[in-house]
Design a protein around this motif. Structure first.
Motif, PDB file in Angstrom:
ATOM      1  N   LYS A 109      11.843  53.098  12.367  1.00 11.96           N
ATOM      2  CA  LYS A 109      13.202  53.336  13.064  1.00 11.96           C
ATOM      3  C   LYS A 109      14.122  54.039  11.776  1.00 11.96           C
ATOM      4  CE  LYS A 109      11.833  51.024  16.617  1.00 11.96           C
ATOM      5  NZ  LYS A 109      10.749  50.418  16.249  1.00 11.96           N
ATOM      6  N   TYR A 113      19.217  50.693   5.984  1.00  8.38           N
ATOM      7  CA  TYR A 113      18.749  49.401   5.916  1.00  8.38           C
ATOM      8  C   TYR A 113      19.431  48.805   4.688  1.00  8.38           C
ATOM      9  CZ  TYR A 113      14.926  50.657   9.256  1.00  8.38           C
ATOM     10  OH  TYR A 113      14.533  50.762  10.272  1.00  8.38           O
ATOM     11  N   GLU A 123       7.022  43.079   3.518  1.00  4.74           N
ATOM     12  CA  GLU A 123       8.283  42.693   4.373  1.00  4.74           C
ATOM     13  C   GLU A 123       9.145  44.018   4.377  1.00  4.74           C
ATOM     14  OE1 GLU A 123       9.227  38.267   2.518  1.00  4.74           O
ATOM     15  OE2 GLU A 123       9.634  39.939   1.301  1.00  4.74           O
ATOM     16  N   LYS A 126       7.750  45.748   7.410  1.00  6.75           N
ATOM     17  CA  LYS A 126       7.977  45.096   8.641  1.00  6.75           C
ATOM     18  C   LYS A 126       9.503  45.427   9.243  1.00  6.75           C
ATOM     19  CE  LYS A 126       7.225  40.615  10.844  1.00  6.75           C
ATOM     20  NZ  LYS A 126       8.932  40.668  11.513  1.00  6.75           N
ATOM     21  N   ARG A 127      10.145  45.394   8.159  1.00  2.35           N
ATOM     22  CA  ARG A 127      11.790  45.557   8.588  1.00  2.35           C
ATOM     23  C   ARG A 127      12.020  46.996   9.253  1.00  2.35           C
ATOM     24  NH1 ARG A 127      16.079  43.880   4.518  1.00  2.35           N
ATOM     25  NH2 ARG A 127      17.256  44.962   5.960  1.00  2.35           N
ATOM     26  N   ASP A 130      10.460  47.452  12.810  1.00  2.00           N
ATOM     27  CA  ASP A 130      11.145  46.476  13.678  1.00  2.00           C
ATOM     28  C   ASP A 130      12.639  47.241  13.840  1.00  2.00           C
ATOM     29  OD1 ASP A 130       8.748  45.129  13.851  1.00  2.00           O
ATOM     30  OD2 ASP A 130       9.618  43.435  13.020  1.00  2.00           O
ATOM     31  N   ASP A 132      14.833  46.289  11.577  1.00  2.00           N
ATOM     32  CA  ASP A 132      15.822  45.296  11.018  1.00  2.00           C
ATOM     33  C   ASP A 132      16.591  45.756   9.973  1.00  2.00           C
ATOM     34  OD1 ASP A 132      16.774  42.918  10.132  1.00  2.00           O
ATOM     35  OD2 ASP A 132      14.932  42.047   9.757  1.00  2.00           O
ATOM     36  N   GLY A 134      19.504  44.644   8.850  1.00  2.00           N
ATOM     37  CA  GLY A 134      20.320  43.783   7.708  1.00  2.00           C
ATOM     38  C   GLY A 134      21.636  44.127   7.582  1.00  2.00           C
ATOM     39  N   SER A 136      24.249  42.583   8.194  1.00  2.00           N
ATOM     40  CA  SER A 136      25.308  41.474   8.522  1.00  2.00           C
ATOM     41  C   SER A 136      26.710  41.816   7.878  1.00  2.00           C
ATOM     42  CB  SER A 136      24.717  40.353   7.953  1.00  2.00           C
ATOM     43  OG  SER A 136      23.356  40.074   8.709  1.00  2.00           O
TER      44      SER A 136
END
Length: 348
Positions: A109, A113, A123, A126-127, A130, A132, A134, A136
């Motif tokens: 995607k 990141y 890892e 995978k992020r 997916d 992901d 991160g 936050s």
């Protein structure tokens, strides 16, 4: 009869020895097999750990709290080399294989990141597969009474790719109108976004006292400029209102404000560091040289300081000073003020 018995005994002994040897060597073969398997397993584990650490573990110079961007349409090969150049993975080749193994070859995607801590190649793959990101939100508190230079320093310590020079250059025209508060910002927050959020917060906060601001009868720019001085000169609401009254009175009679806090905006010095030469600096922010308010606010005031600016307390005083403990001393005449300076600041 005796001969037959001896033969039978001999056969039994031979059979017993044979059985014993069979059992012994059978057990030895089993132990040997287990031993070989155990050693093979240990060697395989050591080899795996060595291989994993050499090619898949996070680099020792992994850039913690960093952001990596994946553009739309980028190939896996290019992404892999980009990650290697940024020290997020050790090997572009082995990262690419990890991504393919996780079926992320065509599913990565695009986006930004955030990597807050070291992660191994699987890892990371995978992020990216997916999406992901991160991102936050990070909790950042901007205290009351800071100017854009000081705000930039705080943001630079919290946001990984924050451009404080760009922030200062862009935010200076909004000085005074960036509301001090606690914000939750994404790690990749752009300068323009941060300024917009702080400005909108300012507008929202003063909307609650909009009628009071209008009733005061002065432009909002002047009110915020004076509030920024009051914010940095005094701590408690009552003192701020007295100082507000003194400053508005000085402006009304054309008397220079002669406040030291504006030097924070000129050369960064405070009252105790200023020299007689500093007081002569030719700057529009030097209120000893130029009468009237400085051209812009010198900091970003709180609601309490803004309220003090529009709710001044009228007194007979024209002078004020504070000691190192923050105690405030007022004077109606210059002579009284000089005495206060000698008494409380040990200045001539």
């Amino acid at each position: 009869m005796q001969i037959n018995n001896l033969k039978q005994l001999k056969e039994r002994v031979k059979l017993s020895i044979k059985n014993f040897l069979n059992r012994y060597f059978s057990a030895w073969r089993k132990k040997k097999t287990k031993f070989v398997i155990a050693h093979f397993g240990i060697l395989a584990l050591v080899a795996f750990l060595f291989f994993f650490n050499a090619f898949f573990a996070a680099p020792t110079n992994f850039p913690e709290s960093s952001i990596f961007s994946v553009q739309g349409g980028e190939t896996l090969n290019r992404i892999s080399f980009g990650l290697q150049e940024e020290n997020i993975v050790k090997s572009a080749f082995w990262f690419r294989n990890a991504a393919i193994l996780l079926r992320g070859e065509r599913g990565i995607k695009s986006g930004e990141y955030f990597f807050n801590q070291p992660e191994n190649a699987f890892e990371v793959a995978k992020r990216l597969r997916d999406g992901d990101f991160g991102l936050s939100p990070i909790r950042i508190t901007i205290p009351e009474g800071l100017n854009v230079f000081e705000i930039a320093e705080i943001l630079a310590t919290e946001l990984p790719e924050f451009d404080k020079h760009h922030f200062v250059k862009t935010a200076q025209e909004s000085e005074g109108f960036l509301f001090p508060d606690t914000y939750f910002l994404p790690p990749n927050a752009k300068v323009e976004l941060i300024i917009d959020v702080m400005q909108r917060n300012f507008q929202q906060r003063i909307s609650k006292i909009e009628d009071m601001l209008k009733d005061f009868g002065k432009p909002i720019e002047e009110i915020i400029s004076l509030a920024s001085i009051v914010e940095t000169e005094a701590r408690d609401p009552e003192t701020r209102r007295i100082i507000s009254g003194i400053l508005w009175r000085r402006l009304e009679i054309g008397m220079p404000l002669q406040v030291d806090v504006t030097f924070k905006y000129i050369n960064g010095k405070n009252t105790y560091q200023l020299t007689s030469e500093d007081l002569k600096i030719d700057s529009p922010y030097n209120t000893y040289v130029y009468a009237g308010l400085p051209p812009t606010p010198i900091a970003n005031p709180s609601i309490d300081a803004i309220l003090a600016a529009i709710e001044p307390v009228e007194t007979k005083f024209l002078y004020f000073l504070s000691d190192k403990l923050g105690n405030m001393y007022y004077a109606a005449t210059h002579e009284e003020h000089v005495l206060n300076k000698r008494k409380y600041l040990n200045l001539q």
